[in-house]
Write a protein that holds these residues in place. Structure first.
Motif, PDB file in Angstrom:
ATOM      1  N   TYR A 257      10.333   2.105   3.402  1.00  0.00           N
ATOM      2  CA  TYR A 257      10.216   1.971   2.078  1.00  0.00           C
ATOM      3  C   TYR A 257       8.719   1.216   2.436  1.00  0.00           C
ATOM      4  N   MET A 265       3.472  -4.438   2.481  1.00  0.00           N
ATOM      5  CA  MET A 265       3.488  -4.882   1.064  1.00  0.00           C
ATOM      6  C   MET A 265       1.897  -5.244   0.641  1.00  0.00           C
TER       7      MET A 265
ATOM      8  N   LYS C   2       7.964   3.388  -1.365  1.00  0.00           N
ATOM      9  CA  LYS C   2       7.030   2.412  -0.667  1.00  0.00           C
ATOM     10  C   LYS C   2       6.928   1.241  -1.507  1.00  0.00           C
ATOM     11  N   VAL C   3       7.512  -0.170  -1.065  1.00  0.00           N
ATOM     12  CA  VAL C   3       7.364  -1.226  -1.482  1.00  0.00           C
ATOM     13  C   VAL C   3       5.914  -1.596  -1.560  1.00  0.00           C
ATOM     14  N   LYS C   4       4.801  -1.544  -2.058  1.00  0.00           N
ATOM     15  CA  LYS C   4       3.233  -1.649  -1.929  1.00  0.00           C
ATOM     16  C   LYS C   4       2.235  -3.557  -2.514  1.00  0.00           C
ATOM     17  N   SER C   5       3.948  -3.826  -3.469  1.00  0.00           N
ATOM     18  CA  SER C   5       3.793  -5.629  -2.990  1.00  0.00           C
ATOM     19  C   SER C   5       4.755  -6.117  -3.060  1.00  0.00           C
ATOM     20  N   LEU C   6       5.082  -7.881  -2.825  1.00  0.00           N
ATOM     21  CA  LEU C   6       6.190  -8.123  -3.297  1.00  0.00           C
ATOM     22  C   LEU C   6       6.695  -8.267  -4.538  1.00  0.00           C
ATOM     23  N   LEU C   9       8.230  -5.227  -4.909  1.00  0.00           N
ATOM     24  CA  LEU C   9       9.980  -5.397  -3.885  1.00  0.00           C
ATOM     25  C   LEU C   9      10.846  -6.437  -4.507  1.00  0.00           C
TER      26      LEU C   9
END
Lengths: 597, 590, 130
Positions: A257, A265, C2-6, C9
Motif C-alpha cells: 500500500y 503518502m 498505493k496510497v499516495k496521500s492522506l 487513505l
C-alpha cells in the motif's frame, strides 16, 4: 450496500488456536456454505478477545452475541440456531457465575465491563491479516496526519502531553525518550520494537502483534518520523510463530500500500521495518541486551550510559519501545493528548494491559484504565477467587515484581503506587494466589525463573540468585534456620544494590516482599518445620486417625510405594520412611481418616 | 578539555570530563578494588564489562551502588568508596565469587599471583557465609594451555583478549546464569579450535582458570639423567623480564644472572636463542632480498610483501584464518626451531652426541612455543628438535625450586658456539625488532654499503600498526609492523584485497611483541611494565659491540663449516619450513 | 494499490468501512437503532428474509445507522413477518404483518422521525438480555 448481514468473529489468538479455533472457522464456513449462507454471513479470524479462560471464543455481530468454550462440533448448531433461526444458542452463552444468568451480549459480561480497550482496540475486532480492516478503523490516518500536518517536534509534544509511559515495565515517559533520540545528530538512527515478551504468563505484546500488527507498524513509522530514523526493527521471539506470521503479512501489505517504503503518502518520508528473531532469553527484553542480540552478539546487558538513544544498534542512536507502548501511539495522535491524559491516574495516563492469571475465575488478557484498584481487577473483572477460596496475594510485575496482599487491594494501580507498595508494574503480569499457596514456594518459584534467565554476566545475579534459591530450597525442605532468613534479607539487598541490569536489580523482589508480608509463614517453616499452606512436601506428614479408619484397605491398595500396611478391617498405618507424600491416600480415603499434619 | 569537580571520600577532585570514578579516585590516592577490570593503557586495551561488581561505590542520591570502573564521574557527585553499605556489598560480592570457587589455593598454579586471593585478603574475608553448588567443568589440556574453568570468575578478560585484541574468536561466554562460563565453541577443547596458543588469555586471567602446561618436571628429569646432554636456549625477551620474579624493578636486564642460574640448574650448555635470531635474519633477510630483486626485475610470480614467520601463534593464526595466503610469509623457521635444528645437527655432530641423547630445552616468553616445538614437522624420526619449551615463569619456578639466590648470582656469559649473538638478535624480543634486525642486514647486503646509522626509531614504538619507509640507497622499502593479531588481521585483509603497498611486514601476536608474551611474569594489567621491558631490550642492543646479524662470527663460521650459504639446500632443509591449510583442520569431538 | 496521500487513505477508508460496519455497530449497539426480524420457520414462510434484505438496503440507502439482525420466533406466528424496533432510550416496539410498504413506512416515520406507525403488537415478553 452492506456486504454481509452478519459476521461471525472467531478468536485466533494463540490460546484459542490451541483449542482448535481454526477448525471452528473451517466448520462454520462449511456449514454456511452447505446452507447457501456464505454470502450473507462472513466468518473471520481475529486477534485475542482476552477472555482466554473461556476460550475458544466466538462472537456474532451485529447483535454481539458472545459464545464461550466453543468446540469445532458446535459450528453446526451455531449456524442452525443463531444464523438460520435467529436465536442465540443457549448452551454456549456465557453464564454469569454470580447469579447463573446467561449473558448474550459482550457488553454485559463483568469481565469486559470495567475494561477500556485502547492498545487492544482492534484485537478481537479486525481481521489482523487484512490491512483494509485496519484502515477502516482509522488505521494509518495518524501516520498520514503526522507526516502531512505536523513537524516531528509537534508530534513529540503530543506524545509528551499525553503522558504515555513505557509499557514494558520501566515506565519511562515515551515522548521524552523520543525527544532525546531525536536530538542526537547522526546520519543513521533506528526505531526498535521490543517484542521479546518473556514474563511467565504475560502475553499482551504477543496478542497485540497477533491481533493488530498494523498498529505497531504505524506507530514505529511515526516514531521514525519523529526521531529522524528510516529504519525500524522488530525484535521478536522466534517461538511466537503466529505473531511473526501476522507481522510478516502486515509488513508486506503495508509495503504494498506504500505505507512503508519510500516516499510514504507522498510526503518524502521513507521508512522500512525488518524483523529480528530472538532465541527466547528473558534478559533480551533489557534494551542493551536486546541490541546486542540483534547485532549477533551474546544477549547480555551492558552498563548504561551510554543509553541506546545515544549509542544503540550498531552504535547508532536507537529508540526502543515495547509493543504495547507503540500500540497506544496512533490512537493518541487521532484522538488527541487531552483525550488520552483524561484516562488514568495523575502520573500514569491511559490504560495498561494485564495478563490476569492464577487462582481467579476469569483468567485472560485485560486492559484497564490506570488507577483502577487491584480489588476491581481481581474481584470484578477476574470474577474473584476460584472455588470460593480466600485471596492471599497478588504478584504484579512478573518475576521481578513483589507479592501484594489484602491491605494493598485498594491501591489505585499505577507505576508509582506499585513501586511504593513494594512491587512494580512490569510488563503487566498479574498472578493471583489463594490460601493454598505457600509463599516461600512462590518466592522460590519466581527465583527459579530468574535463575534460568540470568545471563550470568554479573556476580550478584549469577551467584547471588543461586545462593538465594539454595537458601529458599533449604527452608522449603525444613532445614532452614532463622539465621537463613537474615541471610536472605542481606543477600537480597546486596543483589538489588549491585546487579548490572534490571533483571538482577529486581530479582530479589519476590523474596523481599514475601518476607515482609508473610514473615509468619517463613517462621513456621524454620521454627516449627511446618508449611502452613500445606504445599512443601518435605514438611508434610500424612497420618491415619485410628478412630476413623475402618480398615477398608483402599489407601493400602492405592499407595504407589507400599508405605501403608494393615489388615483388612483393622486400623492401617503409614510408614513415614517410605511415604513419598503423593497424597493419593488422602484423596482416596472415604472416611476422612487420613489427615495432613 | 572540559574539567569537572566532584567529591570522593570527602576530598574534592578535578578531572577531565569522561573520566571514570575509578580513575578519578586514583588521582587522589583512593584505590578502589577491582577484579574484572583491566586496562593496558599504552596498548589501548581495556576490559570493563562491569561484571564483577567489586568496585561498587556509593553515589549520593543514586538508587543503587555504582560500579566505579564504568561509571563516568559527573560534576558535583558526592562519592563514598568505603561506607558500610559499600563494604558490606563488596564483601558479599567477594564472598559470592569465592563460594563458587574451589578452595585449592595451596595447590593452585596461580597461588601468590591470584587476584582473587589478593582481593579476599584485602577485603579481610575470614568466612564464607554462603555455601552451595559449585561450578564443575572438565579440565581441558592442550599442548600449551590448561583450562580449569572451575576457577573461572567470569571476568571476561580472556574473552576480550581473544576476540577484540587478537580477533581469534575462540573464547566466548556460553550458557546462562550460574552455568555461564567462558568456553571454546561447542564446548570443544582448545586443541579442537582455532586457538593460536598466543597465551594472552593466560596473561590476563586473574585466577588459575587459565595456566600454561608445566614442562618443568620433564626438564628436571632430563637434567638428572646422566645419559643426556642438556642444552638450553633463552629467548631475547626472557632476560628483560625474569628479574621481576625475583624482586628486580621491571626493565632490569638480568642476562648474566640468568646464564649463571641456568648453569647452576645443571644445563650442560647455556646457549642463546639470539644466536638463532641472527641466523634467522641471514635466511629471512636473504629470502626477502631475493623476492624483492625478482619483483623489481618484473617477475610476476613473486609475492610481496614478505611476512615474518618467527611467531608460532601468528603462523597458526594465518594457517586457520588466511590459508589462501600461506605462501606469503617467509619460509624461515622461527629462531627457537632453527636453534633446535642446528643444535641437533651441527652441534651434535661437533660434540659427537647422538641426537637422541641431546635434550634441547628452550626458555621462552611464550606459550605457543610449547605448541610449536610439538609440531610434527619439527622432529626427526619422532625426536623433536626442541624437546621442552618452558616459559619465563617456569624458569623462575625452577630457580626457586633449586634454592638459588638469584639476586646474589654473578654475571656469567653464554657458552659457545651457539651462545654468541649480536644486538640484532636481541631486539627480536620486541615489536619492530625483527624487521629492524632484518633491515640492518638486508640494507648492507643489498647496497654493499655500511649503514649510516643503526637505530631505526621509525620502526620502534608501541602503536598497534606502524609503517615506515627505509631508503635502501635510493630504493624506498616500505615496511609495516603489527603486534596483536587483530592488528595483523587488518594488514592481512589489506593484502588480500590488494590494497597493501608494503614490501615487508613484521608480525608478532602479543601486544608489545615477545616482551608481552603469554609466558612472561604476570603484568597484572600494568602496561608500564611492558614499556620498561622494551627499553631493556633496546638497552642490551645498544650495549653490544656487534649489532648486525651478518657480523656474528659464529654465524659466519656456521655457514663456512656447515651450511654453505644462506638458502643453500642444506639451509633450506634445516632452517625452512612450509605451512598448512588448517581452515578445516579439526573435526567435532564427541 | 498505493496510497499516495492522506486524502487517498481517507478514500480507501470510506471504501472499506462497509466491511467492518456490522462490527462497529455491534460495539455501539446501545447507541443505535436495532431492528430484529423474526426469522423462525413461520417468519421465513411469510417472507421475513426478503423483508430483512429490503430493510438493510433501504437503511443503507438512506444512510441510517441501524443494526438489522434476525431473531427467533416471537410467538406472533399469526402476524408474520414480525419485526422488533428498538430506538435507544425507548421501549421496544413490535410490528406485525410487515411487508415492503410497511417496512418503508416504519423506516421513514418511526426510525427517522420518531413517530409510531400502525401495526404495533402489544409486547408481552421480555428479552433475554439480562
Amino acid at each position: 450496500m452492506a456486504e454481509n448481514k452478519m459476521h461471525i468473529l472467531v478468536c485466533g489468538g494463540t490460546g484459542c488456536r490451541a483449542s482448535q479455533s481454526e477448525q471452528i472457522v473451517n466448520n462454520l464456513k462449511a456449514e454456511l456454505e452447505s446452507q447457501n449462507l456464505e454470502n450473507d454471513v462472513r466468518v473471520l479470524t481475529t486477534g485475542c478477545f482476552g477472555f482466554c479462560e473461556k476460550g475458544p471464543v466466538v462472537k456474532v455481530v451485529p447483535d454481539n452475541t458472545f459464545y464461550t468454550e466453543v468446540k469445532p462440533s458446535d459450528a453446526i448448531d451455531i449456524v442452525n440456531e443463531h444464523i438460520v433461526k435467529g436465536r442465540p444458542l443457549q448452551r454456549l452463552l456465557y453464564k454469569n457465575p454470580k447469579n447463573n444468568y446467561k449473558v448474550t451480549n459482550t457488553a454485559s459480561i463483568d469481565f469486559y465491563k470495567k475494561q477500556v480497550r485502547i492498545a487492544l482496540r482492534n484485537c478481537g475486532f479486525v481481521d489482523p491479516e487484512n490491512i483494509d480492516e485496519y484502515i477502516g478503523r482509522d488505521g494509518y490516518e495518524a501516520l498520514g496526519k503526522c507526516l502531512s500536518d505536523y513537524s516531528p517536534s509537534e508530534v513529540i509534544d503530543i506524545i509528551k502531553k499525553s503522558g504515555l509511559r513505557g509499557r514494558g515495565g520501566g515506565g519511562f515517559p515515551t515522548g521524552l525518550k523520543w525527544e532525546i533520540t531525536s536530538k542526537e545528530k547522526n546520519d543513521q538512527k533506528y526505531v526498535v520494537c521490543n517484542a521479546d515478551e518473556g514474563d511467565p504468563g504475560a502475553f499482551m505484546d504477543r496478542s497485540i502483534l497477533e491481533g493488530d500488527p498494523h498498529s505497531v507498524i504505524e506507530a514505529m513509522a511515526i516514531c521514525g518520523y519523529c526521531i529522524g530514523a528510516n529504519k525500524g526493527l522488530v525484535y521478536i521471539r522466534a517461538e511466537y510463530p503466529l505473531a511473526i506470521n501476522r507481522l510478516k503479512i502486515a509488513l508486506s501489505q503495508a509495503s504494498e500500500y506504500g505505507l512503508l517504503g519510500n516516499d510514504i503518502m507522498g510526503t518524502g518520508f521513507d521508512f522500512d521495518i525488518e524483523i529480528r528473531y530472538g532465541a527466547g532469553a528473558f534478559v533480551c527484553g533489557e534494551e542493551t541486551a536486546l541490541i546486542h542480540s540483534m547485532e549477533g552478539s551474546r544477549g547480555e546487558p551492558t552498563f548504561k550510559p551510554p543509553f541506546p538513544s545515544v549509542s544503540g544498534y550498531l552504535g547508532k542512536p536507537t529508540n526502543v519501545n515495547n509493543v504495547e507502548t507503540f500500540a497506544n501511539v496512533p490512537v493518541i495522535i487521532n484522538k488527541g493528548a487531552e483525550w488520552f491524559s483524561s484516562i488514568g491516574s495523575e502520573n500514569s495516563k491511559g490504560t495498561k494491559v494485564f495478563a490476569l492469571a492464577g487462582k481467579v475465575n476469569n483468567v485472560g488478557l485485560i486492559e484497564v484504565p490506570m488507577g483502577i484498584t487491584l480489588r476491581e481487577v481481581i474481584f470484578d473483572i477476574g470474577g474473584g477467587i476460584r472455588n470460593g477460596k480466600k485471596f492471599k496475594a497478588v504478584q504484579t510485575g512478573g518475576p521481578s515484581g513483589g507479592c501484594l496482599t489484602e491491605k494493598d487491594l485498594d491501591i489505585p494501580i499505577d507505576y508509582d503506587n506499585l513501586i511504593k507498595a513494594g512491587s512494580m508494574m512490569g510488563s503487566g503480569g498479574m498472578i493471583v494466589m489463594d490460601e493454598d499457596d505457600c509463599m516461600v514456594s512462590i518466592a522460590k518459584f519466581y527465583l527459579e525463573f530468574t535463575l534460568d534467565e540470568s545471563c550470568g554476566k554479573c556476580t550478584p545475579c549469577r551467584i547471588g540468585n543461586k545462593r538465594l534459591h539454595e537458601i529458599l530450597d533449604k527452608i522449603t525442605k525444613g532445614k532452614g534456620t532463622e539465621q537463613d532468613l537474615e541471610r536472605l534479607k542481606l543477600l537480597s539487598n546486596v543483589i538489588k544494590d549491585t546487579s548490572l541490569c534490571g533483571l538482577g536489580q529486581t530479582s530479589p523482589n519476590p523474596v523481599l516482599s514475601t518476607l515482609l508480608n508473610f514473615e509468619d509463614e517463613y517462621l513456621a517453616h524454620v521454627r516449627e518445620g511446618k508449611c502452613p499452606a500445606g504445599q512443601c512436601k518435605d514438611l508434610l506428614k500424612y497420618e491415619i486417625d485410628p478412630d476413623l479408619c475402618t480398615g477398608c484397605t483402599l489407601c493400602y491398595r492405592n499407595c504407589p510405594v507400599g508405605a501403608i500396611s494393615g489388615e483388612k478391617k483393622s486400623v492401617h498405618y503409614i510408614d513415614q520412611s517410605i511415604c513419598i507424600k503423593c497424597g493419593v491416600c488422602f484423596q482416596k480415603c472415604k472416611f476422612k481418616a487420613i489427615s495432613i499434619v | 578539555m572540559d574539567k569537572i569537580k566532584l567529591t570522593i571520600d570527602n576530598k574534592e577532585v578535578e578531572v577531565a570530563k569522561g573520566t571514570t570514578i575509578l580513575d578519578a579516585a586514583k588521582q587522589i590516592g583512593v584505590h578502589i578494588p577491582t577484579l574484572c577490570h583491566m586496562k593496558l593503557h599504552d596498548m589501548g586495551i581495556e576490559n570493563k564489562p562491569g561484571g564483577c561488581r567489586v568496585c561498587v561505590v556509593e553515589v549520593e542520591g543514586r538508587r543503587n551502588l555504582a560500579p566505579a570502573c564504568v561509571t563516568e564521574a559527573a560534576a558535583g557527585m558526592n562519592i563514598n568508596t568505603h561506607s558500610i553499605r559499600v563494604i558490606n556489598a563488596r564483601r558479599t560480592v567477594t564472598e559470592l565469587i569465592i563460594s563458587d570457587h574451589p578452595f585449592e589455593c595451596l595447590t593452585c598454579a596461580k597461588s601468590g599471583e591470584c587476584e582473587l586471593q589478593d582481593l579476599a585478603h584485602q577485603m579481610g574475608i575470614r568466612e564464607i557465609h554462603f555455601e552451595g553448588e559449585k561450578s564443575v567443568y572438565r579440565e581441558d589440556t592442550s599442548p600449551a594451555i590448561i583450562r580449569d574453568m572451575d576457577k573461572c570468575i567470569m571476568c571476561r578478560r580472556c574473552e576480550m583478549m581473544c576476540n577484540e585484541v587478537q580477533t581469534v574468536g575462540v573464547l566466548s561466554a556460553i550458557n546462562r546464569g550460574f552455568y555461564a562460563v567462558v568456553s571454546p565453541p561447542f564446548e570443544q577443547n582448545l586443541d579442537h579450535s582455532v586457538c593460536t596458543y598466543c597465551g594472552q588469555c593466560v596473561a590476563v586471567c586473574p585466577t588459575g582458570a587459565l595456566t600454561e602446561v608445566d614442562h618443568t618436571p620433564a626438564v628436571i628429569r632430563a637434567l638428572s639423567d646422566p645419559s643426556k646432554t642438556v642444552v638450553v636456549q633463552t629467548a631475547p625477551a626472557v632476560r628483560a623480564a625474569l628479574g621481576e620474579e625475583f624482586g628486580f624493578e621491571p626493565g632490569t636486564l638480568v642476562t648474566g644472572k640468568m646464564v649463571a642460574a641456568l648453569r647452576r640448574l645443571g644445563f650442560n650448555y647455556v646457549f642463546d636463542t639470539d644466536f638463532a635470531a641472527d641466523l634467522t635474519i641471514m635466511e629471512e633477510g636473504t629470502e626477502m632480498l631475493d623476492r624483492l630483486s625478482r619483483h623489481l626485475n618484473g617477475d610476476k610470480t613473486v609475492k610481496l610483501p614478505i611476512l615474518t614467520s618467527c611467531c608460532p601463534a601468528w603462523v597458526k593464526f594465518f594457517e586457520h584464518q588466511f590459508p589462501d595466503m600461506k605462501d606469503i610469509p617467509s619460509s624461515a623457521k622461527s629462531p627457537q626451531q632453527m636453534f633446535g635444528a642446528i643444535a641437533k645437527s651441527y652441534f651434535a655432530e661437533k660434540q659427537n652426541i647422538n641426537r637422541k641423547d641431546l635434550v634441547v630445552v628452550s626458555v621462552m616468553p611464550c606459550l605457543a612455543k610449547k605448541y610449536e616445538s610439538s609440531r610434527d614437522e619439527f622432529a626427526v624420526d619422532g625426536n623433536p628438535d626442541v624437546d621442552f619449551a618452558i616459559s619465563t615463569r617456569e624458569l623462575a619456578a625452577l630457580i626457586k625450586l633449586a634454592n638459588i639466590e638469584f639476586k646474589a648470582l654473578p654475571e656469567e656469559d653464554f657458552d659457545h658456539p651457539l651462545g654468541e649473538s649480536t644486538g640484532a638478535g636481541v631486539i627480536f624480543g620486541t615489536t619492530g625488532g625483527v624487521i629492524e634486525a632484518a633491515v640492518r642486514t638486508a640494507y648492507e647486503l643489498h647496497t654493499k654499503k655500511p649503514l649510516p646509522k643503526l637505530n631505526f626509531d621509525e620502526l620502534r614504538g608501541m602503536e598497534g600498526v606502524r609503517e615506515a619507509t627505509i631508503d635502501f640507497d635510493g630504493l624506498p622499502i616500505r615496511i609495516g609492523i603489527a603486534h596483536g593479531l587483530g592488528n595483523a588481521r587488518k594488514l592481512l585483509e589489506d593484502i588480500r584485497s590488494g590494497k597493501s603497498h608494503f614490501h615487508a611486514i613484521e608480525i608478532m601476536s602479543c601486544p608489545g611483541g615477545c616482551i608481552g608474551g603469554g609466558g612472561q611474569p604476570y603484568h597484572h594489567g600494568n602496561s608500564d611494565i611492558l614499556i620498561k621491558r622494551q627499553k631493556a631490550i633496546y638497552q642490551e642492543d645498544s650495549m653490544k659491540t656487534l649489532r648486525k646479524s651478518h657480523e656474528n662470527p659464529y654465524i659466519v663460521k656456521l655457514y663456512e663449516e656447515f651450511l654453505g650459504h644462506p638458502m643453500s639446500d642444506k639451509a633450506h632443509h634445516l632452517l625452512h619450513t612450509s605451512y598448512f591449510d588448517r581452515s578445516k583442520h579439526f573435526e567435532q569431538e564427541d | 494499490m498505493k496510497v499516495k496521500s492522506l486524502a487517498d487513505l481517507k478514500k480507501i477508508k470510506a471504501e472499506v468501512q462497509g466491511k467492518i460496519k456490522l462490527r462497529e455497530q455491534g460495539e455501539n449497539a446501545d447507541k443505535i437503532v436495532q431492528i430484529k426480524v423474526a426469522m423462525a420457520t413461520c417468519g421465513i414462510a411469510s417472507g421475513a428474509k426478503e423483508i430483512m434484505s429490503y430493510m438493510i438496503d433501504e437503511l443503507d440507502f438512506r444512510g441510517v445507522d441501524a443494526i438489522v439482525s434476525q431473531t427467533g420466533c416471537m410467538g406472533y406466528c399469526y402476524a408474520e413477518p414480525t419485526i422488533e424496533v428498538i430506538v435507544p432510550g425507548q421501549s421496544p416496539v413490535v410490528y406485525g404483518f410487515v411487508n415492503k410498504e410497511k417496512a418503508k413506512e416504519i423506516i421513514e416515520k418511526h426510525i427517522v422521525k420518531g413517530e409510531l406507525v400502525d401495526g404495533i403488537i402489544p409486547v408481552t415478553f421480555k428479552t433475554i438480555d439480562e
